[in-house]
Design a protein around this motif. Structure first.
Motif, PDB file in Angstrom:
ATOM      1  N   PHE A 341       0.779  -1.151   0.116  1.00 35.40           N
ATOM      2  CA  PHE A 341       0.018  -0.109   0.050  1.00 35.40           C
ATOM      3  C   PHE A 341       0.696   1.391   0.258  1.00 35.40           C
ATOM      4  N   ALA A 342       2.107   1.248   0.642  1.00 36.98           N
ATOM      5  CA  ALA A 342       2.837   2.323   0.767  1.00 36.98           C
ATOM      6  C   ALA A 342       3.527   2.603  -0.641  1.00 36.98           C
ATOM      7  N   LEU A 343       3.888   1.453  -1.229  1.00 32.50           N
ATOM      8  CA  LEU A 343       4.612   1.512  -2.467  1.00 32.50           C
ATOM      9  C   LEU A 343       3.399   2.187  -3.566  1.00 32.50           C
ATOM     10  N   LEU A 344       2.246   1.574  -3.514  1.00 29.35           N
ATOM     11  CA  LEU A 344       1.230   2.043  -4.607  1.00 29.35           C
ATOM     12  C   LEU A 344       0.836   3.519  -4.298  1.00 29.35           C
ATOM     13  N   SER A 345       0.737   4.288  -3.112  1.00 29.18           N
ATOM     14  CA  SER A 345       0.453   5.425  -2.622  1.00 29.18           C
ATOM     15  C   SER A 345       1.630   6.369  -3.131  1.00 29.18           C
ATOM     16  N   ALA A 346       3.013   5.947  -2.755  1.00 32.53           N
ATOM     17  CA  ALA A 346       4.124   6.769  -3.265  1.00 32.53           C
ATOM     18  C   ALA A 346       4.101   6.818  -4.826  1.00 32.53           C
ATOM     19  N   GLY A 347       3.652   5.701  -5.520  1.00 35.62           N
ATOM     20  CA  GLY A 347       3.656   6.086  -6.919  1.00 35.62           C
ATOM     21  C   GLY A 347       2.567   6.908  -7.348  1.00 35.62           C
ATOM     22  N   LEU A 348       1.280   7.014  -6.803  1.00 36.46           N
ATOM     23  CA  LEU A 348       0.427   7.903  -7.103  1.00 36.46           C
ATOM     24  C   LEU A 348       0.754   9.422  -6.477  1.00 36.46           C
ATOM     25  N   VAL A 349       1.584   9.638  -5.511  1.00 40.32           N
ATOM     26  CA  VAL A 349       1.988  10.719  -4.918  1.00 40.32           C
ATOM     27  C   VAL A 349       2.876  11.347  -5.781  1.00 40.32           C
ATOM     28  N   ASN A 350       3.741  10.613  -6.503  1.00 40.02           N
ATOM     29  CA  ASN A 350       4.904  11.038  -7.406  1.00 40.02           C
ATOM     30  C   ASN A 350       4.334  11.770  -8.564  1.00 40.02           C
ATOM     31  N   PHE A 351       3.345  11.585  -9.038  1.00 43.01           N
ATOM     32  CA  PHE A 351       2.616  12.410 -10.076  1.00 43.01           C
ATOM     33  C   PHE A 351       2.558  13.875  -9.766  1.00 43.01           C
ATOM     34  N   PHE A 352       2.277  13.906  -8.398  1.00 45.50           N
ATOM     35  CA  PHE A 352       2.257  15.554  -8.033  1.00 45.50           C
ATOM     36  C   PHE A 352       3.153  16.078  -7.387  1.00 45.50           C
ATOM     37  N   VAL A 353       4.190  15.301  -6.787  1.00 45.94           N
ATOM     38  CA  VAL A 353       5.487  15.638  -6.224  1.00 45.94           C
ATOM     39  C   VAL A 353       6.646  14.737  -6.793  1.00 45.94           C
ATOM     40  N   PRO A 354       7.061  15.240  -7.994  1.00 45.23           N
ATOM     41  CA  PRO A 354       8.051  14.351  -8.788  1.00 45.23           C
ATOM     42  C   PRO A 354       9.406  14.122  -8.278  1.00 45.23           C
TER      43      PRO A 354
END
Length: 438
Positions: A341-354
């Protein structure tokens, strides 16, 4: 591949717009989900703007020094020799990816530049031999090496957690040595597995039909830069290698003393390592000044955006929003599923905080708090965010821009191939998180 290209070209704005939109979203969430009023939100945002100044400088230096190092004359000559190694088009794609991956594991700034430069060198060598290679795939292979950067020597998350006095170390009440994150057996194994799986995937999607191959029709390698004229005593100092060599040797001496006395690897030590290499490899101050000017244009985005990331972190901590997010991850996760879950959420957040460093400033404290409450080793939380950050870089255009500028292409030219990297690497990352959480 075409729908993905269209989406990126038409609907994904610049990284600066992302961080501004994220600031607004976080402010709205703080107002609606916490007891904070508008004045509290503004105050916590403004107080937080200066909270990551030291970290911002460290991140800017990583990119600056990596760019300079990749463009020193010895590294350029090395890339020229390496470009003669592959003998077929398929070997060329895999070779560029592997070398870019190794460079990214050394430092992400070096990896980005090496990927673009080596793609052009290999394209020129193949063209001279009469072997047709698809230039867009060569460049995509060079950028794909960036998918392992956060597993390596310059990974901002693990290094920040290992640095005394950093915001992650202060939250944990201790530092986490790199032996538990970057240099752990499971992370090293995951990095090797990722390189192997992605290399195979890129080889499988390489165009076979001649009509699908669009080769570079000209030699895109940079021309040699003429030496600066030496006419005055001051010019002779600027053209002397003695001064730069002395500084390089002094830095090496400091690093030796640091490690002999039991010092650990931190963000600063990583930067001083590359600075020492640069001073030892450049011909003279003239060359170093020129390389620094060329590299400086790539640092502006970090300097502009990091205060905004710090403001977001200030709002999240100052209003208590970080606790609410942490509660959410605790509620949906178990100790065994938290890493995924942490991996998937970090992948999503990376779109907004590259930015990897910016993402850890925003998301790191949340994940560490949730991991502690679930009894999960903090090293798993740190590497899960690291993996998520590097993973979606393959379909997020921000970090591709320096490499694309070197290669003279657009994101739509390589996105189809980097999406393959995204899928192949994602499989390795998810499996790794599941195995390490058992």
């Amino acid at each position: 591949m075409r729908p993905i290209n269209t989406l990126v070209e038409r609907y994904i704005p610049s990284a600066l717009v992302f961080v501004i939109v994220l600031t607004v979203i976080v402010a709205i969430l703080a107002l609606t989900l916490t007891d904070s009023g508008p004045i509290d939100v503004v105050r916590s945002w403004g107080d937080g703007l200066a909270g990551l100044l030291a970290f911002m400088t460290q991140m800017a230096l990583v990119l600056l020094l990596g760019h300079i190092l990749a463009n020193t004359s010895p590294v350029h000559r090395l890339l020229g020799r390496l470009s003669r190694v592959p003998k077929t088009a398929l070997q060329a794609y895999v070779f560029v990816f592997v070398i870019a991956s190794v460079a990214s594991l050394i430092t992400w700034g070096l990896g980005l530049v090496v990927g673009g430069l080596l793609a052009k060198e290999v394209a020129a060598q193949m063209r001279a031999r009469g072997i047709r290679v698809h230039f867009a795939l060569l460049v995509a292979a060079g950028y794909s090496g960036f998918v392992v950067w956060h597993m390596g020597y310059s990974g901002s998350g693990p290094l920040t957690a290992a640095t005394e006095g950093s915001f992650l170390a202060e939250q944990l009440g201790r530092t986490i040595p790199l032996s538990e994150t970057t240099f752990s057996l499971w992370n090293i194994s995951a990095a090797i597995a990722t390189i192997i799986i992605v290399a195979l995937a890129l080889a499988l999607v390489a165009p076979r039909r001649q009509n699908d191959i669009y080769e570079l029709s000209f030699d895109a390698r940079e021309a040699e830069v003429a030496e600066e004229p030496v006419t005055t005593p001051a010019d002779r100092l600027d053209a002397s290698r003695i001064l730069t060599t002395l500084v390089g040797l002094a830095l090496v001496a400091y690093l030796v003393v640091h490690f002999v006395e039991g010092g650990t690897l931190t963000l600063d030590i990583v930067n001083w390592t590359f600075l020492a290499l640069i001073f030892l490899l450049v011909r003279n101050p003239f060359e170093l000044i020129r390389l620094t000017k060329d590299a400086a244009s790539n640092v502006g985005d970090i300097l502009l955006q990091f205060p905004l990331y710090a403001g977001i972190l200030g709002m999240m901590t100052g209003t208590g929003l970080i606790g609410i997010f942490s509660d959410f991850f605790v509620d949906i996760s178990t100790a065994q599923t938290f890493g995924v879950f942490a991996l998937l959420s970090a992948g999503l957040v990376n779109f907004f905080v590259p930015s990897g460093g910016g993402q850890f400033a925003v998301q790191g404290p949340i994940m560490l708090d949730a991991a502690e409450r679930l009894g999960v080793d903090p090293s798993i939380a740190i590497m899960a965010v690291s993996y998520g950050d590097q993973w979606t870089n393959m379909i997020q255009p921000f970090w591709a821009l320096p490499l694309l500028a070197i290669a003279g292409l657009k994101m739509r030219d390589i996105l189809g191939y980097t999406t393959v990297t995204f899928l192949a690497a994602g499989l390795v990352f998810v499996v790794t998180m599941l195995l390490v959480s058992l």
